[in-house]
Design a protein around this motif. Structure first.
Motif, mmCIF file in Angstrom:
data_model
loop_
_atom_site.group_PDB
_atom_site.id
_atom_site.type_symbol
_atom_site.label_atom_id
_atom_site.label_comp_id
_atom_site.label_asym_id
_atom_site.label_seq_id
_atom_site.Cartn_x
_atom_site.Cartn_y
_atom_site.Cartn_z
ATOM 1 N N UNK A 30 0.838 -1.204 0.000
ATOM 2 C CA UNK A 30 0.000 0.000 0.000
ATOM 3 C C UNK A 30 0.875 1.257 0.000
ATOM 4 N N UNK A 31 1.970 1.225 0.764
ATOM 5 C CA UNK A 31 2.893 2.352 0.798
ATOM 6 C C UNK A 31 3.507 2.604 -0.569
ATOM 7 N N UNK A 32 4.033 1.552 -1.181
ATOM 8 C CA UNK A 32 4.716 1.690 -2.468
ATOM 9 C C UNK A 32 3.735 2.078 -3.574
ATOM 10 N N UNK A 33 2.609 1.371 -3.640
ATOM 11 C CA UNK A 33 1.620 1.647 -4.677
ATOM 12 C C UNK A 33 1.057 3.058 -4.542
ATOM 13 N N UNK A 34 0.813 3.500 -3.308
ATOM 14 C CA UNK A 34 0.327 4.855 -3.079
ATOM 15 C C UNK A 34 1.335 5.899 -3.521
ATOM 16 N N UNK A 35 2.613 5.667 -3.234
ATOM 17 C CA UNK A 35 3.666 6.605 -3.634
ATOM 18 C C UNK A 35 3.746 6.725 -5.155
ATOM 19 N N UNK A 36 3.701 5.597 -5.841
ATOM 20 C CA UNK A 36 3.750 5.601 -7.310
ATOM 21 C C UNK A 36 2.543 6.334 -7.881
ATOM 22 N N UNK A 37 1.359 6.029 -7.365
ATOM 23 C CA UNK A 37 0.125 6.651 -7.857
ATOM 24 C C UNK A 37 0.156 8.162 -7.661
ATOM 25 N N UNK A 82 4.500 11.757 -3.396
ATOM 26 C CA UNK A 82 4.791 10.354 -3.078
ATOM 27 C C UNK A 82 4.601 10.048 -1.592
ATOM 28 N N UNK A 83 5.257 10.782 -0.672
ATOM 29 C CA UNK A 83 5.041 10.458 0.754
ATOM 30 C C UNK A 83 3.616 10.706 1.219
ATOM 31 N N UNK A 84 2.965 11.746 0.674
ATOM 32 C CA UNK A 84 1.594 12.049 1.079
ATOM 33 C C UNK A 84 0.642 10.923 0.679
ATOM 34 N N UNK A 93 -5.671 1.490 4.280
ATOM 35 C CA UNK A 93 -5.743 0.027 4.281
ATOM 36 C C UNK A 93 -5.703 -0.529 5.702
ATOM 37 N N UNK A 94 -4.862 0.079 6.563
ATOM 38 C CA UNK A 94 -4.808 -0.354 7.968
ATOM 39 C C UNK A 94 -6.134 -0.129 8.682
ATOM 40 N N UNK A 95 -6.698 1.055 8.478
ATOM 41 C CA UNK A 95 -7.940 1.401 9.173
ATOM 42 C C UNK A 95 -9.112 0.550 8.704
ATOM 43 N N UNK A 284 -3.067 3.334 -11.348
ATOM 44 C CA UNK A 284 -1.676 3.012 -11.055
ATOM 45 C C UNK A 284 -1.528 2.373 -9.675
ATOM 46 N N UNK A 285 -2.400 2.774 -8.735
ATOM 47 C CA UNK A 285 -2.370 2.131 -7.419
ATOM 48 C C UNK A 285 -2.685 0.644 -7.565
ATOM 49 N N UNK A 286 -3.742 0.329 -8.313
ATOM 50 C CA UNK A 286 -4.137 -1.063 -8.487
ATOM 51 C C UNK A 286 -3.089 -1.836 -9.288
ATOM 52 N N UNK A 287 -2.578 -1.221 -10.359
ATOM 53 C CA UNK A 287 -1.577 -1.888 -11.192
ATOM 54 C C UNK A 287 -0.309 -2.177 -10.397
#
Length: 300
Positions: A30-37, A82-84, A93-95, A284-287
């Motif tokens: 989730x961290x990586x995919x979110x940063x890319x998106x 990216x960090x945001x 995802x955690x919540x 991009x998040x899903x991909x």
């Protein structure tokens, strides 16, 4: 043996079972995919965002720069997106898992999605607001002002402090982001859930992107007045009257100056930007998530 387990040990809670059944690298993904998106959206669609900001500026579109320098402010946007976005999706995802466990609700409950998304937005705004300050002041500065993003942030902190400088507009940003998330994420999750039953097709990154585009377009249109207020507050000079006004007073001043249409300044570029952004962001998040999961499976 079964009797010994039931009498000698407490049954695991639903929350524990949720976390136990979650894939090992789910939160890292989730961290990586979110940063890319987040990075892809802000870089690709930055010119539309610039036009939206200038339309909403107190200076007006042309005095704020018109079509000149439409990539001004790209550096802080790229650095902060990216960090945001990574922080947002990690929290989201955690919540969803945590709240689903403690409330014993379905993971597809719109209430779970609403609370998770709005809470994650508040956390992400800790990174997003200073980035927005630097980005929007660069976007709306005229050609005589050539300060870098770091200079803008340092000047804001030195002259106005942490709260009124780097985090000016935090409240108005939250006021925009929470209603936006309360609309967008339940819609996105609902559209994904209904995609296969409605179309008979498998849910792919493209269809996830399409669901995100529709959800983003609806949400952005409905929350445009909140975005106008947030932009006005962030762009205001230190000694400007706007800085001293409450959010309802800023709303009243916009209505006095430009009427009801002033609350929807930048409506078209905002809706266009977030509709396209929703497609890129969620697609991009899903991909990226799928690619990371497939890499894990490959290396097992």
């Amino acid at each position: 043996m079964e009797g010994e387990m039931s009498s000698g040990a407490a049954e695991p809670s639903k929350t524990t079972m949720f976390f136990y059944n979650t894939p090992k690298n789910h939160f890292f993904n989730a961290l990586v995919a979110g940063a890319v998106a987040g990075m892809v959206v802000d870089v690709v669609l930055f010119p539309i965002d610039t036009m939206k900001t200038r339309l909403q500026s107190e200076l007006g579109f042309w005095r704020a720069g018109g079509f000149r320098g439409i990539y001004k402010g790209l550096a802080p946007a790229a650095a902060g997106s990216a960090p945001s976005a990574a922080l947002f999706f990690f929290a989201y995802e955690n919540l969803k898992i945590f709240l689903g466990g403690i409330t014993q609700s379905s993971k597809n409950s719109p209430y779970i999605h609403m609370v998770s998304a709005s809470s994650a937005e508040v956390l992400a705004c800790v990174v997003r607001v200073p980035v927005e300050i630097a980005k929007q002041r660069r976007q709306a500065s005229n050609h005589k002002q050539q300060r870098s993003s770091l200079q803008i942030l340092w000047t804001a902190y030195k002259n106005e402090g942490l709260r009124q400088g780097l985090y000016r507009g935090f409240g108005s940003t939250i006021m925009r982001e929470i209603p936006f998330s309360l609309i967008q994420f339940p819609l996105w999750e609902y559209f994904k859930l209904q995609w296969s039953p409605a179309t008979g097709l498998e849910l792919t990154p493209f269809s996830v992107a399409l669901c995100g585009a529709i959800a983003g377009g609806i949400s952005s249109g409905l929350t445009t007045p909140l975005d106008v207020i947030k932009t006005r507050v962030m762009l205001a000079e230190r000694n400007s009257l706007i800085v001293k006004l409450t959010i309802p007073q800023v709303l009243s001043s916009i209505l006095r100056e430009k009427g009801f249409k002033g609350l929807f300044a930048g409506f078209i570029p905002r809706v266009l930007w977030i509709t396209l952004g929703g497609a890129f962001f969620f697609g991009f998040y899903d991909l990226t998530s799928r690619l990371l999961v497939s890499q894990e499976a490959y290396h097992k």
